[in-house]
Design a protein around this motif. Structure first.
Motif, mmCIF file in Angstrom:
data_model
loop_
_atom_site.group_PDB
_atom_site.id
_atom_site.type_symbol
_atom_site.label_atom_id
_atom_site.label_comp_id
_atom_site.label_asym_id
_atom_site.label_seq_id
_atom_site.Cartn_x
_atom_site.Cartn_y
_atom_site.Cartn_z
ATOM 1 N N ALA A 1 20.235 -5.953 -19.960
ATOM 2 C CA ALA A 1 20.656 -5.484 -21.282
ATOM 3 C C ALA A 1 20.769 -6.622 -22.295
ATOM 4 O O ALA A 1 20.302 -6.488 -23.421
ATOM 5 C CB ALA A 1 21.991 -4.754 -21.175
ATOM 6 N N HIS A 2 21.358 -7.726 -21.903
ATOM 7 C CA HIS A 2 21.605 -8.791 -22.868
ATOM 8 C C HIS A 2 20.409 -9.707 -23.093
ATOM 9 O O HIS A 2 20.243 -10.235 -24.186
ATOM 10 C CB HIS A 2 22.813 -9.621 -22.436
ATOM 11 N N LEU A 3 19.602 -9.909 -22.079
ATOM 12 C CA LEU A 3 18.472 -10.825 -22.247
ATOM 13 C C LEU A 3 17.173 -10.137 -22.646
ATOM 14 O O LEU A 3 16.275 -10.784 -23.181
ATOM 15 C CB LEU A 3 18.249 -11.636 -20.969
ATOM 16 N N PHE A 4 17.064 -8.820 -22.383
ATOM 17 C CA PHE A 4 15.807 -8.134 -22.666
ATOM 18 C C PHE A 4 15.945 -7.008 -23.689
ATOM 19 O O PHE A 4 15.117 -6.876 -24.578
ATOM 20 C CB PHE A 4 15.182 -7.608 -21.367
ATOM 21 N N VAL A 5 16.981 -6.195 -23.575
ATOM 22 C CA VAL A 5 17.128 -5.060 -24.489
ATOM 23 C C VAL A 5 17.633 -5.515 -25.855
ATOM 24 O O VAL A 5 17.056 -5.153 -26.884
ATOM 25 C CB VAL A 5 18.068 -3.986 -23.903
ATOM 26 N N ALA A 6 18.689 -6.300 -25.887
ATOM 27 C CA ALA A 6 19.285 -6.711 -27.167
ATOM 28 C C ALA A 6 18.283 -7.441 -28.068
ATOM 29 O O ALA A 6 18.203 -7.117 -29.259
ATOM 30 C CB ALA A 6 20.526 -7.555 -26.915
ATOM 31 N N PRO B 1 9.562 6.225 -23.566
ATOM 32 C CA PRO B 1 8.933 5.863 -22.288
ATOM 33 C C PRO B 1 8.387 4.432 -22.301
ATOM 34 O O PRO B 1 8.398 3.755 -21.270
ATOM 35 C CB PRO B 1 7.800 6.870 -22.114
ATOM 36 N N GLY B 2 7.948 3.960 -23.476
ATOM 37 C CA GLY B 2 7.423 2.603 -23.570
ATOM 38 C C GLY B 2 8.473 1.538 -23.327
ATOM 39 O O GLY B 2 8.150 0.410 -22.971
ATOM 40 N N ALA B 3 9.730 1.869 -23.539
ATOM 41 C CA ALA B 3 10.815 0.924 -23.291
ATOM 42 C C ALA B 3 11.492 1.169 -21.938
ATOM 43 O O ALA B 3 11.801 0.226 -21.219
ATOM 44 C CB ALA B 3 11.846 1.021 -24.405
ATOM 45 N N LEU B 4 11.710 2.433 -21.595
ATOM 46 C CA LEU B 4 12.449 2.732 -20.363
ATOM 47 C C LEU B 4 11.673 2.403 -19.095
ATOM 48 O O LEU B 4 12.268 1.961 -18.112
ATOM 49 C CB LEU B 4 12.877 4.198 -20.352
#
Length: 135
Positions: free
Chosen positions: A68-73, A91-94
């Motif tokens: 979550a912190h290194l890739f999503v944020a 779907p492109g992100a999940l």
């Protein structure tokens, strides 16, 4: 590699590295898992009991923290994430994030068990902490 005695415990970094590789934190040779996240009861190389380390929810929390912190944020900083159609972005992100989570989880669990080994934390130590709570 010869089996170590219980007094020859490797340092935290070495045990963590062995765990990241999915190897026994004691000898570094035996495989830690017999399935995706199922820890071997004992190391096939040195016989060290691997089931005594309580790696319950910690690895999942660390995996979520890293993903979550290194890739999503950082992705949320790009306007394309907010402007693209949801049917394309969800779907492109999940899918990549789900795959990344599944790839990281066994490695982080191994590192977690390695750190528990290096620090000497065992399942039997739980009785000490529950006795403190009862008082």
């Amino acid at each position: 590699m010869a089996a170590m005695s219980s007094s020859e415990r490797p340092n935290v970094l070495r045990a963590l590295t062995r765990g990241l590789k999915g190897r026994c934190p004691h000898c570094g040779e035996g495989k830690m898992y017999w399935r995706y996240l199922k820890v071997e009861p004992a190391c096939p190389a040195c016989g060290h009991s691997l089931s005594q380390y309580p790696a319950d929810d910690g690895p999942a929390y660390f995996t979520i923290l890293i993903v979550a912190h290194l890739f999503v944020a950082p992705l949320l900083l790009f306007p394309v994430i907010w402007q693209a159609p949801p049917l394309l972005m969800v779907p492109g992100a999940l899918i990549p994030l789900g795959l990344l989570t599944l790839i990281l989880l066994p490695r982080i669990k191994g590192a977690f068990i390695g750190v528990l080994y290096a620090m000497g934390v065992k399942e039997a130590d739980q009785a000490l902490h529950s006795a403190d709570l009862a008082e």
